[in-house]
Design a protein around this motif. Structure first.
Motif, PDB file in Angstrom:
ATOM      1  N   SER A  51      -1.811  17.192  -1.244  1.00 15.16           N
ATOM      2  CA  SER A  51      -0.658  16.537  -1.873  1.00 15.16           C
ATOM      3  C   SER A  51      -1.070  15.517  -2.936  1.00 15.16           C
ATOM      4  CB  SER A  51       0.215  15.859  -0.815  1.00 15.16           C
ATOM      5  OG  SER A  51      -0.490  14.800  -0.202  1.00 15.16           O
ATOM      6  N   ILE A  52      -2.299  15.010  -2.891  1.00 12.29           N
ATOM      7  CA  ILE A  52      -2.744  14.048  -3.906  1.00 12.29           C
ATOM      8  C   ILE A  52      -3.749  14.661  -4.877  1.00 12.29           C
ATOM      9  CG2 ILE A  52      -2.315  12.073  -2.402  1.00 12.29           C
ATOM     10  CD1 ILE A  52      -5.411  11.841  -2.114  1.00 12.29           C
ATOM     11  N   ASP A  53      -4.089  15.934  -4.692  1.00  9.47           N
ATOM     12  CA  ASP A  53      -5.075  16.614  -5.532  1.00  9.47           C
ATOM     13  C   ASP A  53      -4.444  16.987  -6.871  1.00  9.47           C
ATOM     14  OD1 ASP A  53      -7.081  18.121  -6.673  1.00  9.47           O
ATOM     15  OD2 ASP A  53      -7.492  19.289  -4.863  1.00  9.47           O
ATOM     16  N   ILE A  54      -4.975  16.432  -7.956  1.00  7.19           N
ATOM     17  CA  ILE A  54      -4.458  16.727  -9.292  1.00  7.19           C
ATOM     18  C   ILE A  54      -5.455  17.557 -10.107  1.00  7.19           C
ATOM     19  CG2 ILE A  54      -2.963  14.684  -9.329  1.00  7.19           C
ATOM     20  CD1 ILE A  54      -5.050  13.426 -11.273  1.00  7.19           C
ATOM     21  N   THR A  55      -6.387  18.197  -9.439  1.00  6.77           N
ATOM     22  CA  THR A  55      -7.422  18.972 -10.118  1.00  6.77           C
ATOM     23  C   THR A  55      -6.811  20.059 -11.003  1.00  6.77           C
ATOM     24  OG1 THR A  55      -8.915  18.545  -8.273  1.00  6.77           O
ATOM     25  CG2 THR A  55      -9.535  20.305  -9.771  1.00  6.77           C
ATOM     26  N   ASP A  56      -5.804  20.766 -10.501  1.00  5.79           N
ATOM     27  CA  ASP A  56      -5.174  21.830 -11.295  1.00  5.79           C
ATOM     28  C   ASP A  56      -4.562  21.282 -12.578  1.00  5.79           C
ATOM     29  OD1 ASP A  56      -5.852  23.913  -9.554  1.00  5.79           O
ATOM     30  OD2 ASP A  56      -4.055  23.612  -8.332  1.00  5.79           O
ATOM     31  N   LYS A  57      -3.961  20.096 -12.493  1.00  9.83           N
ATOM     32  CA  LYS A  57      -3.371  19.467 -13.685  1.00  9.83           C
ATOM     33  C   LYS A  57      -4.464  19.156 -14.711  1.00  9.83           C
ATOM     34  CE  LYS A  57       0.468  17.102 -11.401  1.00  9.83           C
ATOM     35  NZ  LYS A  57       1.055  15.802 -11.074  1.00  9.83           N
ATOM     36  N   VAL A  58      -5.595  18.673 -14.227  1.00  9.29           N
ATOM     37  CA  VAL A  58      -6.701  18.323 -15.125  1.00  9.29           C
ATOM     38  C   VAL A  58      -7.245  19.576 -15.802  1.00  9.29           C
ATOM     39  CG1 VAL A  58      -9.034  17.354 -15.236  1.00  9.29           C
ATOM     40  CG2 VAL A  58      -7.294  16.247 -13.830  1.00  9.29           C
ATOM     41  N   ILE A  59      -7.451  20.640 -15.030  1.00  4.14           N
ATOM     42  CA  ILE A  59      -7.971  21.897 -15.592  1.00  4.14           C
ATOM     43  C   ILE A  59      -6.993  22.450 -16.635  1.00  4.14           C
ATOM     44  CG2 ILE A  59      -8.511  24.301 -15.035  1.00  4.14           C
ATOM     45  CD1 ILE A  59      -9.681  23.270 -12.359  1.00  4.14           C
ATOM     46  N   LYS A  60      -5.703  22.408 -16.322  1.00  5.67           N
ATOM     47  CA  LYS A  60      -4.687  22.901 -17.244  1.00  5.67           C
ATOM     48  C   LYS A  60      -4.665  22.055 -18.527  1.00  5.67           C
ATOM     49  CE  LYS A  60       0.235  23.903 -17.581  1.00  5.67           C
ATOM     50  NZ  LYS A  60       1.542  23.757 -16.964  1.00  5.67           N
ATOM     51  N   ALA A  61      -4.735  20.732 -18.378  1.00  2.00           N
ATOM     52  CA  ALA A  61      -4.719  19.842 -19.540  1.00  2.00           C
ATOM     53  C   ALA A  61      -5.958  20.050 -20.419  1.00  2.00           C
ATOM     54  CB  ALA A  61      -4.625  18.382 -19.094  1.00  2.00           C
ATOM     55  N   MET A 110       0.833  -1.194   0.000  1.00  2.00           N
ATOM     56  CA  MET A 110       0.000   0.000   0.000  1.00  2.00           C
ATOM     57  C   MET A 110       0.874   1.252   0.000  1.00  2.00           C
ATOM     58  SD  MET A 110      -3.287  -1.056   2.361  1.00  2.00           S
ATOM     59  CE  MET A 110      -3.266   0.507   3.137  1.00  2.00           C
ATOM     60  N   ALA A 111       2.058   1.203   0.607  1.00  2.00           N
ATOM     61  CA  ALA A 111       2.946   2.357   0.645  1.00  2.00           C
ATOM     62  C   ALA A 111       3.439   2.691  -0.756  1.00  2.00           C
ATOM     63  CB  ALA A 111       4.106   2.097   1.580  1.00  2.00           C
ATOM     64  N   GLN A 112       3.472   1.734  -1.637  1.00  2.00           N
ATOM     65  CA  GLN A 112       3.948   1.955  -2.998  1.00  2.00           C
ATOM     66  C   GLN A 112       2.843   2.406  -3.940  1.00  2.00           C
ATOM     67  OE1 GLN A 112       5.723  -1.742  -4.049  1.00  2.00           O
ATOM     68  NE2 GLN A 112       7.325  -1.613  -2.500  1.00  2.00           N
ATOM     69  N   ALA A 113       1.611   2.286  -3.528  1.00  2.00           N
ATOM     70  CA  ALA A 113       0.493   2.670  -4.384  1.00  2.00           C
ATOM     71  C   ALA A 113       0.470   4.179  -4.568  1.00  2.00           C
ATOM     72  CB  ALA A 113      -0.826   2.200  -3.779  1.00  2.00           C
ATOM     73  N   ARG A 114       0.200   4.618  -5.764  1.00  2.00           N
ATOM     74  CA  ARG A 114       0.124   6.054  -6.067  1.00  2.00           C
ATOM     75  C   ARG A 114      -1.343   6.421  -6.188  1.00  2.00           C
ATOM     76  NH1 ARG A 114       3.098   9.761 -10.015  1.00  2.00           N
ATOM     77  NH2 ARG A 114       2.791  11.679  -8.831  1.00  2.00           N
ATOM     78  N   ILE A 115      -1.788   7.353  -5.366  1.00  2.00           N
ATOM     79  CA  ILE A 115      -3.202   7.743  -5.286  1.00  2.00           C
ATOM     80  C   ILE A 115      -3.342   9.207  -5.661  1.00  2.00           C
ATOM     81  CG2 ILE A 115      -5.171   8.011  -3.731  1.00  2.00           C
ATOM     82  CD1 ILE A 115      -3.981   5.713  -2.066  1.00  2.00           C
ATOM     83  N   GLY A 116      -4.398   9.499  -6.395  1.00  2.00           N
ATOM     84  CA  GLY A 116      -4.696  10.878  -6.774  1.00  2.00           C
ATOM     85  C   GLY A 116      -6.155  11.198  -6.511  1.00  2.00           C
ATOM     86  N   PHE A 117      -6.466  12.480  -6.545  1.00  2.00           N
ATOM     87  CA  PHE A 117      -7.842  12.939  -6.331  1.00  2.00           C
ATOM     88  C   PHE A 117      -8.135  14.083  -7.287  1.00  2.00           C
ATOM     89  CE2 PHE A 117     -10.590  16.173  -4.366  1.00  2.00           C
ATOM     90  CZ  PHE A 117     -11.760  15.445  -4.297  1.00  2.00           C
ATOM     91  N   VAL A 118      -9.342  14.064  -7.877  1.00  2.00           N
ATOM     92  CA  VAL A 118      -9.802  15.142  -8.753  1.00  2.00           C
ATOM     93  C   VAL A 118     -11.123  15.664  -8.205  1.00  2.00           C
ATOM     94  CG1 VAL A 118     -10.595  15.748 -11.064  1.00  2.00           C
ATOM     95  CG2 VAL A 118      -8.719  14.147 -10.786  1.00  2.00           C
ATOM     96  N   ASN A 119     -11.197  16.961  -8.009  1.00  2.00           N
ATOM     97  CA  ASN A 119     -12.426  17.606  -7.564  1.00  2.00           C
ATOM     98  C   ASN A 119     -13.274  17.882  -8.809  1.00  2.00           C
ATOM     99  OD1 ASN A 119     -14.414  19.402  -6.719  1.00  2.00           O
ATOM    100  ND2 ASN A 119     -13.094  20.353  -5.195  1.00  2.00           N
TER     101      ASN A 119
END
Length: 167
Positions: free
Chosen positions: A152-162, A22-31
């Protein structure tokens, strides 16, 4: 007793192994709500809807003002009007009021249907962008709904930019 100690040992070993996995799992969140509010395609969709429905909205506002004026006139002059004229004005008011309510209901239904269509298109594009980011940055899972998500896991800005770049 020995079986019990062995079971505890096996359980502990499994938990340690699961913890390291679980420590190796990469988790993200999008609002999603924020994406639908701030992303370029979502803003453009909202502008298209406003432009598309502006004329009908203006007509409804005009009818609403007319109804208010009719009601005010009826309230002021109903005591001094002849009975036949008062009934005629009340009937006209009732017909216009029913027409207004019908048009208003149709307007809301049409607007909601078009909004759902536009938002579905934006959501589809956003989901493709999220998937592309997840694959490129090697995320194991990306959540769209959460009670709490660390910045730290929020990628919403990346999604909006993309989404802005893919217009």
């Amino acid at each position: 007793m020995k079986v019990s100690r062995f079971s505890v040992f096996v359980f502990a070993a499994l938990m340690l192994g699961a913890g390291s996995a679980m420590a190796q799992a990469r988790i993200g969140f999008v609002n999603s709500e924020r994406v639908m509010r701030e992303a370029g395609p979502a803003v453009q969709a909202q502008q298209r809807l406003e432009k598309e429905f502006a004329k009908r909205d203006g007509e409804l506002q005009s009818i609403s003002k007319e109804l208010q004026a009719m009601q005010s006139n009826l309230e002021k002059n109903s005591l001094t009007m002849p009975e036949a004229e008062r009934r005629k004005k009340e009937r006209e008011f009732g017909e216009l009021s029913r027409d207004f309510q019908r048009r208003q209901r149709e307007f809301r239904e049409d607007l909601n249907q078009r909004r759902n269509e536009e938002l579905a298109t934006v959501l589809d594009r956003a989901n493709k962008v999220v998937k592309k980011i997840a694959e490129a940055e090697k995320y194991d899972i990306i959540f769209q709904e959460a009670v709490y998500a660390s910045p730290s896991i929020d990628i919403t800005d990346k999604v909006i930019k993309a989404l802005a770049e893919n217009q």
